[in-house]
Design an enzyme around this catalytic site. Structure first.
Site, PDB file in Angstrom:
ATOM      1  N   TYR A 203      42.713  38.685  44.901  1.00 57.84           N
ATOM      2  CA  TYR A 203      41.392  38.313  45.393  1.00 57.84           C
ATOM      3  C   TYR A 203      40.741  39.449  46.182  1.00 57.84           C
ATOM      4  O   TYR A 203      41.424  40.175  46.903  1.00 57.84           O
ATOM      5  CB  TYR A 203      41.490  37.075  46.277  1.00 57.84           C
ATOM      6  CG  TYR A 203      41.801  35.807  45.529  1.00 57.84           C
ATOM      7  CD1 TYR A 203      41.747  35.755  44.135  1.00 57.84           C
ATOM      8  CD2 TYR A 203      42.155  34.649  46.207  1.00 57.84           C
ATOM      9  CE1 TYR A 203      42.031  34.596  43.454  1.00 57.84           C
ATOM     10  CE2 TYR A 203      42.434  33.477  45.532  1.00 57.84           C
ATOM     11  CZ  TYR A 203      42.374  33.447  44.153  1.00 57.84           C
ATOM     12  OH  TYR A 203      42.653  32.297  43.465  1.00 57.84           O
ATOM     13  N   ILE A 238      48.972  38.537  36.504  1.00 61.31           N
ATOM     14  CA  ILE A 238      47.865  38.656  37.448  1.00 61.31           C
ATOM     15  C   ILE A 238      47.028  37.383  37.398  1.00 61.31           C
ATOM     16  O   ILE A 238      46.646  36.919  36.322  1.00 61.31           O
ATOM     17  CB  ILE A 238      46.970  39.865  37.121  1.00 61.31           C
ATOM     18  CG1 ILE A 238      47.729  41.179  37.329  1.00 61.31           C
ATOM     19  CG2 ILE A 238      45.683  39.830  37.960  1.00 61.31           C
ATOM     20  CD1 ILE A 238      48.060  41.508  38.771  1.00 61.31           C
ATOM     21  N   LYS A 239      46.741  36.832  38.582  1.00 59.81           N
ATOM     22  CA  LYS A 239      45.847  35.680  38.681  1.00 59.81           C
ATOM     23  C   LYS A 239      44.546  36.140  39.314  1.00 59.81           C
ATOM     24  O   LYS A 239      44.540  36.748  40.373  1.00 59.81           O
ATOM     25  CB  LYS A 239      46.480  34.574  39.506  1.00 59.81           C
ATOM     26  CG  LYS A 239      45.675  33.277  39.457  1.00 59.81           C
ATOM     27  CD  LYS A 239      45.098  32.934  40.792  1.00 59.81           C
ATOM     28  CE  LYS A 239      44.457  31.552  40.749  1.00 59.81           C
ATOM     29  NZ  LYS A 239      43.907  31.122  42.040  1.00 59.81           N
ATOM     30  N   GLN A 240      43.434  35.862  38.619  1.00 60.48           N
ATOM     31  CA  GLN A 240      42.140  36.349  39.080  1.00 60.48           C
ATOM     32  C   GLN A 240      41.066  35.296  38.831  1.00 60.48           C
ATOM     33  O   GLN A 240      41.152  34.510  37.883  1.00 60.48           O
ATOM     34  CB  GLN A 240      41.771  37.645  38.333  1.00 60.48           C
ATOM     35  CG  GLN A 240      40.481  38.302  38.752  1.00 60.48           C
ATOM     36  CD  GLN A 240      40.465  38.664  40.216  1.00 60.48           C
ATOM     37  OE1 GLN A 240      39.991  37.873  41.040  1.00 60.48           O
ATOM     38  NE2 GLN A 240      40.986  39.850  40.554  1.00 60.48           N
TER      39      GLN A 240
END
Length: 352
Positions: A203, A238-240
């Site tokens: 983030y 990856i979390k976006q």
């Protein structure tokens, strides 16, 4: 043929999203999700055999098993915001068991939550669905409110409860990001030693990322760079957040970019913006999962399916959706999770 239900949910955006051809970054230049993702990508890496086994166990679980895509159910909002703000719409989720039950009934690849939630139910469920232990949080009770991710436990305790993976957040661009970076780099290294997959919530956070009333925290260029920093920490996934605009570097007039980012590598189409995020994940070698976002009520199902279509057609690996599912009756939450999984199971929805 794409299912009638998906087309109905996309509404007036159906043609715009389903018929788009990406002319920025060719799909042939990307490493796309596949049933052999671990063999294709990670067998050549420095990840040990235990990590490979853990990764495969996640990809082999739930309705998306064997596809290379993943649907993760995350619940950490009780800490990140407050238990009341998260669970008041459906108080059954104050009970950790119901969180895990929804992930299982919803057919998810894994459930992501806090040390407390997963630890108190670990003996009953750790062998029934892969656990992703979220190791740091923005504790939001302090006054005045502050934004800082703080470690809540140890990597060894996550391993002891049978976790297949750990998850962490870094607020890239924040004054605390250098400390967070160091903490999470060390945590990820130890998690890999113990055989756990690492997932990084990448983030951006800085008031300077809001310029002239426009919020660039989810611009494709800034979130793309956040992803690029995340894969450098050796995150395995990856979390976006899904990109909503572009030009963050230009508006804030800081950092370095290149005119070709805007002239060639992106367009204003949401799939092209998301593809730039995928490009920054080592051209898709590291899977990108996008966030389902906050619950907005009646439009949640449509919004979730639209996000899934954008992610899949951009070259992403899946979706991580929480509040849209648990801030409603249990059966509706199951329906929500399975509706987005149906997008990834639909072979007619292809890479743009």
């Amino acid at each position: 043929m794409t299912t009638t239900r998906t087309i109905e949910l996309l509404g007036e955006n159906a043609e715009h999203l389903l018929q788009h051809t990406c002319r920025t970054i060719p799909k042939e230049d990307l490493h796309l999700p596949s049933p052999t993702h671990v063999d294709d990508i990670w067998i050549n890496s420095n990840r040990n055999n235990q990590v490979l086994r853990s990764f495969q166990s996640i990809l082999n679980h739930g309705r998306l098993s064997g596809t290379g895509y993943c649907s993760i159910f995350p619940v950490d909002q009780g800490i990140e915001h407050s238990g009341g703000s998260a669970f008041a719409p459906n108080p059954i989720y104050f009970d950790p068991e119901n969180i895990i039950k929804l992930a299982i009934e919803g057919g998810c690849n894994a459930v992501a939550s806090t040390y407390g939630v997963l630890g108190i139910m670990s003996r009953k469920y750790a062998h029934k669905i892969p656990f992703v232990v979220k190791i740091n949080h923005n504790e939001f009770l302090s006054y005045p409110n502050r934004y800082d991710q703080t470690l809540f436990g140890t990597i060894k305790s996550a391993w002891n409860m049978g976790a297949a993976s750990i998850g962490a957040t870094i607020y890239w661009g924040a004054p605390e990001s250098a400390r967070q970076l160091k903490e999470i780099a060390e945590a990820f290294e130890y998690a890999h030693e113990l055989g756990m997959v690492t997932i990084l919530w990448c983030y951006t956070r800085n008031n300077a990322f809001k310029v002239d009333g426009v919020d660039y925290h989810t611009s494709a260029d800034l979130t793309g760079q956040a992803n690029h920093l995340g894969v450098t920490l050796q995150a395995d996934i990856i979390k976006q957040k899904i990109p909503t605009n572009n030009g963050g570097y230009l508006a804030t007039k800081h950092g370095k970019t290149h005119k070709l980012v805007y002239e060639k590598l992106t367009s204003d189409h949401p799939i092209d913006l998301c593809r730039y995020q995928v490009l920054n994940c080592y051209s898709g070698r590291v899977g990108l999962i996008n966030s389902g976002g906050e619950s907005k009520g009646a439009s949640d199902l449509q919004d979730a399916v639209q996000t899934a279509v954008i992610n899949k057609r951009a070259g992403g690996m899946g979706l991580i959706l929480g509040r849209k599912a648990f801030q409603r009756p249990f059966n509706e939450g199951v329906e929500m999770l399975q509706a987005i999984q149906d997008v990834y199971l639909d072979e007619s929805i292809t890479i743009a």
